[in-house]
Design an enzyme around this catalytic site. Structure first.
Site, PDB file in Angstrom:
ATOM      1  N   LYS A 144       0.865  -1.188   0.000  1.00 50.89           N
ATOM      2  CA  LYS A 144       0.000   0.000   0.000  1.00 50.89           C
ATOM      3  C   LYS A 144       0.888   1.220   0.000  1.00 50.89           C
ATOM      4  CE  LYS A 144      -4.479   0.925   0.699  1.00 50.89           C
ATOM      5  NZ  LYS A 144      -5.550  -0.020   0.385  1.00 50.89           N
TER       6      LYS A 144
HETATM    7  N1  GLU Z   1      -7.466  -0.008  -2.806  1.00 52.99           N
HETATM    8  C1  GLU Z   1      -8.258  -1.194  -2.930  1.00 52.99           C
HETATM    9  C2  GLU Z   1      -8.205  -1.987  -1.643  1.00 52.99           C
HETATM   10  O1  GLU Z   1      -7.944  -1.475  -0.598  1.00 52.99           O
HETATM   11  C3  GLU Z   1      -7.909  -2.004  -4.161  1.00 52.99           C
HETATM   12  C4  GLU Z   1      -6.533  -2.571  -4.196  1.00 52.99           C
HETATM   13  C5  GLU Z   1      -6.174  -3.195  -5.528  1.00 52.99           C
HETATM   14  O2  GLU Z   1      -7.041  -3.325  -6.375  1.00 52.99           O
HETATM   15  O3  GLU Z   1      -5.006  -3.545  -5.681  1.00 52.99           O
HETATM   16  O4  GLU Z   1      -8.518  -3.146  -1.624  1.00 52.99           O
END
Ligand code: GLU
Length: 414
Positions: A100
């Site tokens: 992240k």
């Molecule tokens: N930001 C989204 C989550 O927290 C999607 C992450 C992604 O698709 O890689 O799951």
């Protein structure tokens, strides 16, 4: 927030009887990247913003997770969210690890040109540690398909044509059909499965929603289309309630134009935060983390909470809700629809192939119902709540892969 994600991890690790050594292996982030982004604003003035990418675990595949643009982004935050991604990809069983990141900035005060420049600078400074087989970013809070297109474009300048470096791209630029509504659709499927435990359907319940961004907006629409009554919606600027059910299509039009649900004429005005304790059967927190705390958890009137956001419930609130018999469908299960369709997008990019929307929906349906059933089975088998069960399932999967890769002498019954 890091503390909360670790507490949920340890509760499940206790159920599995994991040693300190294995816990340490599974919790340590693989790599933490921090970059100073210097861009010129439209007047030529220099601005510094800090960008982060925390890569937590790659045991099950390339690391995966969103990029958020928000003033609260910092290393602790990104680490907690990267952790959650590792468990989320495992719960829904897509072949990815967890990461992240984000940029500490306030997009509401920035022009499109500034956002473009900031994004490209971030890519230039992280290009050696992201990539289709390394770490694949995606949209998150305040980022969207446009931002993903800039990432793909900038990365491709350095590394050659690379659509699979990022997911959540526009459909006309190697994005997948159905990616935008995927998280909201996954939330709706999770709600449907949770209600099925009580022999109920979405058409039997009223729903209150906090947050009307990409997740909340689509979840509200799909819940209404399934016959559910969306009786209250709130965001950081205000809220609106209507006991007969809000007209979600009209509300979406209003929110698009005014950038808030506040002031919508199709209901009564309420405070944005009131929605969390609204008298509805179901609560969907779909905005940001730490909104259900020990201060308001006793006032939650919903009997089911479906976590559309990441980390909306603090451990103290979680304990109170459990004690009060409120069923919580945890984030790493409930909002996993987004990363699932991200996986479909990545697979399509790698194969230079396109799926029809029907195929995306059918595969998402399969992945979400299977994940829900697996979590439910662990919960029954171990007599534990759904969150702890989801972590148990994820830790088993990640743990098995991680230990198979390393020469760890200790044998653990996972
Ligand atoms: N930001 C989204 C989550 O927290 C999607 C992450 C992604 O698709 O890689 O799951």
């Amino acid at each position: 927030m890091l503390d909360a994600s670790h507490r949920y991890f340890h509760a499940a690790a206790d159920v599995l009887g994991l040693s300190t050594k294995v816990r340490e292996i599974l919790l340590s982030p693989f790599r933490v990247v921090k970059v100073d982004l210097v861009i010129e604003d439209d007047e030529g003035k220099l601005h510094h913003n800090t960008g982060y990418r925390v890569q937590h675990n790659a045991a099950r595949g390339p690391m995966k997770g969103g990029l958020r643009y928000h003033p609260t982004v910092d290393e602790d935050h990104a680490t907690a969210l990267a952790n959650l991604m590792t468990w989320k990809t495992a719960v829904v069983d897509v072949p990815f690890g967890g990461a992240k990141g984000g940029i500490d900035c306030d997009p509401e005060t920035m022009t499109r040109a500034e956002l473009d420049a900031l994004t490209r600078q971030f890519v230039a400074q992280t290009k050696d540690v992201i990539g289709p087989t390394l770490d694949v970013p995606a949209p998150d809070v305040n980022t969207n398909a446009d931002v993903m297109a800039w990432i793909m474009d900038e990365y491709s300048k350095y590394q050659g044509f690379s659509p699979a470096v990022v997911t959540g791209k526009p459909e006309h630029l190697f994005g997948s059909a159905g990616r935008e509504e995927a998280t909201g659709l996954g939330v709706t499927i999770a709600l449907r499965e949770a209600l099925a435990l009580e022999q109920k359907t979405i058409a039997d319940v009223t729903v209150a929603l906090q947050g009307f961004g990409n997740v909340g907006r689509h979840a509200a629409r799909l819940i209404a289309e399934s016959g559910g009554r969306v009786v209250a919606v709130g965001d950081h600027l205000g809220g609106v309630a209507n006991a007969e059910g809000l007209d979600v299509a009209q509300l979406s039009g209003w929110a698009l134009e005014h950038r808030t649900v506040a002031g919508f004429p199709g209901g009564d005005p309420i405070e944005g935060s009131e929605v969390l304790t609204w008298g509805a059967d179901v609560l969907v927190p779909a905005a940001i983390e730490d909104v259900l705390t020990e201060d308001n958890a006793r006032d939650v009137r919903a009997r089911i909470v479906v976590e559309g956001a990441n980390g909306p419930t603090t451990p103290a609130a979680d304990a109170i809700l459990r004690e009060r018999g409120v069923l919580v469908v945890p984030d790493i299960l409930a909002n996993a629809g987004g990363v699932t369709v991200s996986y479909f997008e990545w697979a399509q990019n790698v194969q230079q192939f396109r799926w029809e929307l029907e195929r995306v929906h059918a595969e998402l349906e399969k992945a979400m119902t299977r994940a829900f059933a697996s979590v439910r089975d662990v919960a029954r088998e171990k007599s534990i709540d759904l969150r702890t069960a989801a972590f148990v399932l994820a830790i088993r999967r990640v743990g098995k892969a991680a230990l198979a890769r390393r020469n760890v002498r200790e044998k653990i019954a996972l």
